[in-house]
Scaffold this active site. Structure first.
Site, short mmCIF file in Angstrom:
data_model
loop_
_atom_site.label_atom_id
_atom_site.label_comp_id
_atom_site.label_asym_id
_atom_site.label_seq_id
_atom_site.Cartn_x
_atom_site.Cartn_y
_atom_site.Cartn_z
N PRO A 153 4.96 5.36 -7.58
CA PRO A 153 5.27 4.75 -8.87
C PRO A 153 4.23 3.69 -9.24
CG PRO A 153 7.15 4.63 -7.39
CD PRO A 153 5.98 5.09 -6.58
N TYR A 154 3.87 3.66 -10.51
CA TYR A 154 2.95 2.66 -11.03
C TYR A 154 3.63 2.03 -12.24
CZ TYR A 154 -1.03 0.62 -13.46
OH TYR A 154 -1.88 -0.24 -14.10
#
Length: 93
Positions: free
Chosen positions: A22-23
């Site tokens: 996840p970013y």
């Protein structure tokens, strides 16, 4: 040839990881958020992704960008102008 091969492996490995990592990019106006507040945001978002999506905190990336109020616009005005207008309205009351 070995260096090119290692480079391709590294790129493929990173691309595979990126699909699962996840970013989160948080953008806030640059108005004095403290290091402690930013650390709390990073910790909180990381925990939220773990709790809701079962994401691994070790691979969760959180970036906070602070934007000058002259570079952030809402409704056709910069945040700087909007803050000034709000301050004037408050003084008039």
């Amino acid at each position: 040839m070995l260096a090119a091969s290692n480079h391709c492996y590294l790129n493929n490995h990173l691309n595979h990881q990126e699909r699962h990592m996840p970013y989160v990019n948080i953008k806030i106006t640059k108005e004095g958020a403290t290091a402690e507040q930013k650390a709390e945001l990073i910790s909180g978002v990381t925990q939220l992704l773990r709790d809701v999506l079962n994401k691994n905190p070790a691979t969760t990336v959180v970036v906070i960008d602070e934007v000058e109020t002259d570079n952030w616009g809402i409704g056709g005005e910069t945040v700087t102008v909007l803050r000034q207008q709000a301050a004037l309205k408050q003084q008039d009351q």
